[in-house]
Structures are given as structure tokens and as C-alpha cells.
Design a protein around this motif. Structure first.
Motif, PDB file in Angstrom:
ATOM      1  N   SER A  34       0.933  -1.039  -0.146  1.00 14.88           N
ATOM      2  CA  SER A  34      -0.125  -0.007  -0.072  1.00 14.88           C
ATOM      3  C   SER A  34       0.923   1.267  -0.055  1.00 14.88           C
ATOM      4  O   SER A  34       1.946   1.333   0.446  1.00 14.88           O
ATOM      5  CB  SER A  34      -0.909   0.023   1.209  1.00 14.88           C
ATOM      6  OG  SER A  34      -0.185   0.257   2.406  1.00 14.88           O
ATOM      7  N   ASN A  35       0.371   2.368  -0.337  1.00 12.93           N
ATOM      8  CA  ASN A  35       0.901   3.680  -0.336  1.00 12.93           C
ATOM      9  C   ASN A  35       1.652   4.015   0.949  1.00 12.93           C
ATOM     10  O   ASN A  35       2.432   4.420   1.176  1.00 12.93           O
ATOM     11  CB  ASN A  35       0.204   4.766  -0.976  1.00 12.93           C
ATOM     12  CG  ASN A  35       0.049   4.452  -2.520  1.00 12.93           C
ATOM     13  OD1 ASN A  35       0.669   3.929  -2.924  1.00 12.93           O
ATOM     14  ND2 ASN A  35      -0.971   5.049  -2.985  1.00 12.93           N
ATOM     15  N   ARG A  36       0.780   3.671   1.840  1.00 12.73           N
ATOM     16  CA  ARG A  36       1.067   4.064   3.249  1.00 12.73           C
ATOM     17  C   ARG A  36       2.391   3.267   3.734  1.00 12.73           C
ATOM     18  O   ARG A  36       3.223   3.977   4.503  1.00 12.73           O
ATOM     19  CB  ARG A  36      -0.250   3.700   4.510  1.00 12.73           C
ATOM     20  CG  ARG A  36       0.075   3.991   5.543  1.00 12.73           C
ATOM     21  CD  ARG A  36      -1.013   4.012   6.584  1.00 12.73           C
ATOM     22  NE  ARG A  36      -0.762   4.056   7.929  1.00 12.73           N
ATOM     23  CZ  ARG A  36      -1.318   3.834   9.068  1.00 12.73           C
ATOM     24  NH1 ARG A  36      -2.566   3.128   8.638  1.00 12.73           N
ATOM     25  NH2 ARG A  36      -1.276   3.970  10.235  1.00 12.73           N
ATOM     26  N   LEU A  68      10.080   4.629   3.489  1.00 13.05           N
ATOM     27  CA  LEU A  68      10.717   5.211   2.701  1.00 13.05           C
ATOM     28  C   LEU A  68      12.061   5.680   3.486  1.00 13.05           C
ATOM     29  O   LEU A  68      13.221   5.561   2.695  1.00 13.05           O
ATOM     30  CB  LEU A  68      10.043   6.133   1.991  1.00 13.05           C
ATOM     31  CG  LEU A  68      10.669   7.199   0.884  1.00 13.05           C
ATOM     32  CD1 LEU A  68      11.028   6.269  -0.230  1.00 13.05           C
ATOM     33  CD2 LEU A  68       9.910   8.194   0.428  1.00 13.05           C
ATOM     34  N   MET A  92       4.572   1.927   1.788  1.00 10.91           N
ATOM     35  CA  MET A  92       5.733   2.121   1.134  1.00 10.91           C
ATOM     36  C   MET A  92       6.210   3.453   1.552  1.00 10.91           C
ATOM     37  O   MET A  92       7.355   3.695   1.892  1.00 10.91           O
ATOM     38  CB  MET A  92       5.319   2.358  -0.450  1.00 10.91           C
ATOM     39  CG  MET A  92       4.830   0.876  -0.994  1.00 10.91           C
ATOM     40  SD  MET A  92       6.290   0.435  -1.655  1.00 10.91           S
ATOM     41  CE  MET A  92       5.446  -0.643  -2.685  1.00 10.91           C
ATOM     42  N   PHE A  93       5.635   4.395   2.055  1.00 15.41           N
ATOM     43  CA  PHE A  93       5.805   5.673   2.440  1.00 15.41           C
ATOM     44  C   PHE A  93       6.495   5.672   3.899  1.00 15.41           C
ATOM     45  O   PHE A  93       7.474   6.101   4.250  1.00 15.41           O
ATOM     46  CB  PHE A  93       4.759   6.880   2.458  1.00 15.41           C
ATOM     47  CG  PHE A  93       5.300   8.086   2.885  1.00 15.41           C
ATOM     48  CD1 PHE A  93       5.830   9.015   2.154  1.00 15.41           C
ATOM     49  CD2 PHE A  93       4.877   8.535   4.284  1.00 15.41           C
ATOM     50  CE1 PHE A  93       6.420  10.304   2.556  1.00 15.41           C
ATOM     51  CE2 PHE A  93       5.300  10.040   4.637  1.00 15.41           C
ATOM     52  CZ  PHE A  93       5.950  10.661   3.733  1.00 15.41           C
TER      53      PHE A  93
END
Length: 68
Positions: free
Chosen positions: A27-29, A35, A31-32
Motif C-alpha cells: 500500500s502507499n502508506r 521510505l 511504502m511511505f
């Protein structure tokens, strides 16, 4: 008949590949969040250093101003 826990897999490799379809890994969450590993700890440490340095130099400046 007992109810099954989770989906029934007919393909023996489908169970091993199922983690790729779950949104929690890609999910984007997620991955961020991964990061910049360690950024939060570094930010807290740097902020603490700046505050301590400012307090130390403020006390040092006050002592030098009184002593001439």
C-alpha cells in the motif's frame, strides 16, 4: 462439516503467493512509512541536540556578559 478458516486453496503454491495480494505490504502508506527508515529517531535526536546547544550557549553568553 466444519467451517474452514480462511480461503480454500486448490493450488499448492497459491497459499504461498497469497501475501502478495494483501494490501498491507504494497500500500502507499506502507511504502511511505518505510521510505526513510530511522528518520523519526534522527529528527528527535537532532532536535534535542539543537535545544541543548542553545541552552548551553545561552548560559555561556550570560556568564561572559557578567564577567567582562
Amino acid at each position: 462439516m466444519s467451517p474452514t478458516k480462511g480461503p480454500l486453496y486448490r493450488d499448492p503454491w497459491a497459499k504461498r503467493e497469497a501475501w502478495r495480494k494483501t494490501p498491507q505490504f504494497f500500500s502507499n502508506r506502507a511504502m511511505f512509512k518505510n521510505l526513510f527508515p530511522g528518520f523519526g529517531i534522527a529528527l528527535v535526536a537532532f532536535t534535542g541536540y539543537v535545544i541543548a546547544d542553545n541552552v548551553y550557549h545561552r548560559n555561556e553568553a550570560q556568564e561572559n556578559a557578567h564577567g567582562h
